[in-house]
Design a protein around this motif. Structure first.
Motif, mmCIF file in Angstrom:
data_model
loop_
_atom_site.group_PDB
_atom_site.id
_atom_site.type_symbol
_atom_site.label_atom_id
_atom_site.label_comp_id
_atom_site.label_asym_id
_atom_site.label_seq_id
_atom_site.Cartn_x
_atom_site.Cartn_y
_atom_site.Cartn_z
ATOM 1 N N GLU A 168 -16.713 68.147 118.787
ATOM 2 C CA GLU A 168 -16.016 67.766 120.014
ATOM 3 C C GLU A 168 -16.851 68.096 121.254
ATOM 4 O O GLU A 168 -16.714 67.416 122.271
ATOM 5 N N VAL A 172 -26.741 65.328 118.816
ATOM 6 C CA VAL A 172 -25.343 65.278 118.395
ATOM 7 C C VAL A 172 -25.315 64.823 116.939
ATOM 8 O O VAL A 172 -25.663 63.681 116.626
ATOM 9 N N VAL A 178 -17.361 62.721 122.045
ATOM 10 C CA VAL A 178 -18.056 64.007 122.077
ATOM 11 C C VAL A 178 -18.367 64.348 123.516
ATOM 12 O O VAL A 178 -18.804 63.482 124.281
#
Length: 587
Positions: free
Chosen positions: A30, A42, A120
């Motif tokens: 998150e 990520v 995200v």
């Protein structure tokens, strides 16, 4: 529409929604954090419905957007593989906080989908988090290996931080795991490292300028036996005998020393004098040295030795004295003290310096002793010289008496003269003995042994005594008479035997021989007279005695013959020498 149908449709709709939610999803954190201007990775994976999986091909394109329908983010590097359902992406030069959404577009197959339910959030940090230093798990003892760990967050997988150690005590290794970099420092523990502060630093790459951050410092604690032990003293000034001395013992140890013992070295003996890190004693002996010994749970150590320079006032030793030889006076003064004293001579309170008639010299002896020697010409009235000694601890003076001029020198000063006289006397005695022995040997050679004395006319030969080979000896009567002196009686028959009278050349009493005290025959036996050098005494043969008797009778019958004999200065006789002891003189 009946109620049951309506219920079926509702259930179908609900089931479809649930399936869709379960089939189309993107799996990613998150929130991720990075440094401003740096990059961030990520991690991402996704899933689609089974009937659409064949539509995911290499021609599909991954896209990232700000928010749900915001602008596309182009400063990214795709690290994943869509056909493997991996959507990992690296965001470069992140300058702001942003929420991003992942989308797939497949133009060749007509499939596209935005995973809006799985955004995200990328957050920006001004400074990186400080590395975390991990200390050793157990107490560190000197000589054992030590490991220290340092972990730092890694924001960008392609540019992980570089970790360094301060100070660089040993070998370090670095390992990256996920979003963390770990560095391990290995070294051998030493007491020199005790108390050192160790830290690790993480440096991050940023195009606009690197950023570094340092961990909190860790202070090393190493257990070790005492080291660098030393003993020092602080005397009560001035440091003199009878004063005080404060001794202090210091040492480095971990844990601190638990016991301190003091010792004194006196000659070959070591004596325990006290305990404690500080000790006060009284000074008495100048050549003592001190040391301390310390102890803790890991060992013991002795300190260096400490010796104090004790000051003592000078003393003039009893060996100091003066002597006189004629007009010259010689003095010697010995003084001892700490520090080594100085010496000077004084006469009637005035300093005596070296000159033409005064010689002063000094020499350093052992044990801080100084000797000064003075030689000077002095008048008969000089009775004493003063020796003055001084150093930093004090001074002293002593009068040294000088012998009077008429006073005999000491036996020590007479020894050279005595020795010279003894050598001269021994030489004279030796020469006398040699002369006497030579004179005796000459007389023995002249008289010979085993010879005869023959009568020779006065016109034959010079008036001298000479030797003839064989058994004959010729003796000039003048020589014999000059030796023994004038005869006391004429030649004739002697008492109890024929021979020369006593004190003249002739036969002695009771036997034929030379007179007493002359070269000739001895008393009562034929031989040399008393006190003369010659062969051993023993007697006239019967033939010689009868010959003399016959001559005397002929001279009495014929006066002319007596004159003829008187004109003859040589006596002829025959002597046989025998090895017999001298007879005792008859009374």
């Amino acid at each position: 529409m009946t109620g049951s149908w309506r219920l079926f449709l509702l259930c179908s709709l609900l089931q479809g929604a649930g399936c869709r939610a379960a089939v189309y999803e993107a799996i990613m954190p998150e929130r991720v954090t990075t440094l401003s201007g740096s990059c961030v990775t990520v991690p991402c994976s996704f899933n689609v419905a089974d009937w659409n999986k064949n539509k995911i091909t290499s021609g599909c394109k991954p896209l990232w957007f700000k928010e749900y329908k915001g602008p596309e983010i182009t400063s990214v590097t795709f690290r994943g593989d869509l056909e493997a359902y991996n959507c990992t992406t690296e965001f470069n030069d992140v300058q702001e906080n942003v929420s991003t959404t992942f989308r797939i577009e497949c133009q060749t197959t007509g499939f596209d989908y935005t995973f809006r339910d799985s955004p995200v959030n990328i957050q920006i940090k001004g400074l990186p988090d400080a590395p975390r230093l991990t200390p050793p798990k157990e107490p560190v003892v000197e000589g054992t290996p030590v490991e220290l760990g340092c972990s730092a967050p890694s924001y960008c997988d392609t540019h992980p931080p570089t970790v360094t150690w301060t100070p660089a005590l040993g070998l370090s290794t670095q390992l990256q795991q996920n979003d963390t970099v770990t560095s391990t420092l290995t070294f051998n523990a030493s007491h020199l490292q005790h108390g050192n502060n160790v830290s690790c630093t993480a440096a991050y790459y940023i195009p606009s300028g690197n950023k570094t951050v340092t961990s909190t410092r860790y202070q090393l604690s190493i257990l070790y036996a005492p080291r660098n032990t030393s003993a020092v003293g602080s005397p009560c000034l001035p440091a003199r005998e009878g004063g005080c001395l404060n001794l202090t013992c210091s040492s480095h140890a971990n844990p601190a020393v638990s016991e301190v013992t003091w010792y004194r070295i006196h000659g070959e003996h070591i004596l325990k004098i006290g305990t404690g890190s500080s000790l006060s004693i009284q000074l008495w002996i100048t050549n003592d040295v001190y040391f301390c010994e310390v102890r803790n749970d890991f060992g013991t150590e002795k300190s260096n030795v400490y010796k104090i320079d004790i000051q003592t006032p000078p003393r003039i030793l009893p060996s100091s004295s003066c002597s006189r030889i004629a007009a010259w006076v010689r003095c010697s003064c010995d003084s001892v003290g700490r520090p080594s004293p100085s010496l000077e001579w004084r006469l009637d309170g005035k300093l005596v310096l070296g000159s033409e008639d005064v010689s002063v010299s000094q020499v350093n002896l052992e044990n801080a002793t100084l000797r000064s020697s003075l030689t000077m010409r002095a008048a008969a009235g000089l009775t004493a010289l003063t020796c003055h000694s001084s150093n930093a601890a004090g001074n002293t003076s002593q009068k040294l008496p000088v012998p009077h001029l008429e006073t005999q020198p000491n036996l020590t000063d007479q020894l050279p003269w005595i020795a010279a006289i003894a050598v001269l006397a021994a030489g004279l005695l030796f020469a006398t003995v040699c002369a006497v022995r030579a004179w005796k040997m000459a007389n023995q050679t002249r008289l010979g042994s085993d010879s005869l004395i023959n009568k020779v006319p006065p016109n034959q030969g010079n008036p001298q005594v000479f030797f003839k080979s064989g058994e004959d000896i010729y003796a000039n009567i003048d020589t014999l008479m000059n030796t023994v002196g004038p005869r006391e009686e004429p030649v004739g028959a002697g008492e109890e035997a024929a021979g020369l009278g006593e004190g003249a050349v002739g036969l002695g009493e009771g036997a034929a021989g030379l007179g007493e005290g002359a070269v000739g025959l001895g008393e009562e036996d034929a031989g040399l007279g008393e006190g003369a050098a010659g062969p051993r005494e023993e007697a006239v043969t019967a033939a010689g005695s009868s010959a003399l008797t016959k001559r005397d009778s002929e001279e009495a019958a014929d006066p002319a013959a007596d004159r003829q004999v008187a004109d003859c200065d040589v006596l002829y006789t025959a002597v046989n020498w025998k090895n017999k002891k001298k007879k005792k003189k008859e009374i």
